[in-house]
Design a protein around this motif. Sequence first.
Motif, short mmCIF file in Angstrom:
data_model
loop_
_atom_site.label_atom_id
_atom_site.label_comp_id
_atom_site.label_asym_id
_atom_site.label_seq_id
_atom_site.Cartn_x
_atom_site.Cartn_y
_atom_site.Cartn_z
N SER A 139 0.83 -1.20 0.00
CA SER A 139 0.00 0.00 0.00
C SER A 139 0.87 1.25 0.00
N PHE A 140 0.23 2.40 -0.11
CA PHE A 140 0.94 3.66 -0.03
C PHE A 140 1.65 3.78 1.31
N THR A 141 0.97 3.37 2.37
CA THR A 141 1.58 3.43 3.70
C THR A 141 2.78 2.51 3.80
N ASP A 142 2.74 1.37 3.14
CA ASP A 142 3.90 0.48 3.14
C ASP A 142 5.12 1.19 2.53
N LEU A 143 4.90 1.95 1.46
CA LEU A 143 6.00 2.69 0.84
C LEU A 143 6.56 3.74 1.80
N ALA A 144 5.67 4.37 2.58
CA ALA A 144 6.13 5.34 3.56
C ALA A 144 6.97 4.65 4.64
N LEU A 145 6.51 3.51 5.11
CA LEU A 145 7.25 2.79 6.15
C LEU A 145 8.56 2.23 5.64
N ASP A 146 8.68 2.04 4.33
CA ASP A 146 9.96 1.61 3.77
C ASP A 146 11.06 2.62 4.12
N THR A 147 10.73 3.90 4.14
CA THR A 147 11.75 4.90 4.46
C THR A 147 12.23 4.72 5.89
N LEU A 148 11.33 4.38 6.80
CA LEU A 148 11.75 4.14 8.18
C LEU A 148 12.61 2.89 8.27
N GLY A 149 12.31 1.88 7.46
CA GLY A 149 13.14 0.69 7.43
C GLY A 149 14.55 1.00 6.96
N ILE A 150 14.65 1.91 5.98
CA ILE A 150 15.97 2.33 5.51
C ILE A 150 16.71 3.09 6.60
N GLN A 151 16.01 3.99 7.28
CA GLN A 151 16.63 4.72 8.38
C GLN A 151 17.13 3.75 9.45
N ASP A 152 16.31 2.76 9.79
CA ASP A 152 16.72 1.78 10.80
C ASP A 152 17.98 1.04 10.36
N ALA A 153 17.99 0.61 9.09
CA ALA A 153 19.12 -0.17 8.60
C ALA A 153 20.41 0.65 8.58
#
Length: 279
Positions: A73-87
């Motif tokens: 979903s659109f929200t999943d794409l937004a949360l991808d950025t947080l996953g990148i920040q975490d990594a």
Amino acid sequence: MQIAVDGAELCVETFGERTDPAVLLVAGSSASMLWWDARLCERIAAGGRYVVRYDHRDTGRSTAYPPSAPKYSFTDLALDTLGIQDALGIERAHLVCQSMFGGIGLILGVDHPDRVASLTFVSASTGADDLPPPSGDLKMPDEPDLSDASAVIEYVVAGAEAYAGGSPHFDAAATRDLAERDVARARNYASTLVNHYAIDVEGPSRGGFGDIAAPTLVVHGDRDPFLPLPHGEALRDAIPSAELLVLEGAGHDVPEPVWDAFVPALLRHTRENVRRVRL
């Protein structure tokens, strides 16, 4: 580098020193990281920023799904950025979000303000019904035969030229080179062209643009034919204390001739809130 985020594999590239404040570049729909030019990333990094660009799902070397059947979903794409920040060990990042994916900045700014140091919206909009429609001069090319790579490349170039809005800054040769590289490195370019428009569009759970507290810069071309300048002005007006940078002669993009205006403005904006805590 490849980063695993919520069942997807995302291709990420960084510029500059990890100890500098992080600027995370979020490309628009159907755009891989290549649409944030590497030379632009290097110029921002030279100003003392740790610049991150990445391929969205269904672009570049990130996970691809069948055409017209994205499983996110659109929200999943937004949360991808947080996953990148975490990594990457970045707790708070300066987000620069372009076009349709200004919505990613909205979601994160409202629902995850603790992860956002500042926001920059490029060629974006509030989506209000009373804003002007695309220019009548905006003529998009017919969809190509997706099995013909040459036809796809010409389609991408023609689309980019249309979105440039007659800008004197449009560089057909450079755009063709970019399109050739983009098509060649994609896992499935047919998915790139359609899947972001097929996802479920979900807004933030707790509010709208008026609820953004992060320092915000709005950047908009004065020749944007897709989202004319009043869209940028409305976005500035909707977000408390937001500032507007108008890129003279630019369309729905950030072409090289306006970098001398864009880069210093972005560096000033991100200097206002540079605290960044490592995980």
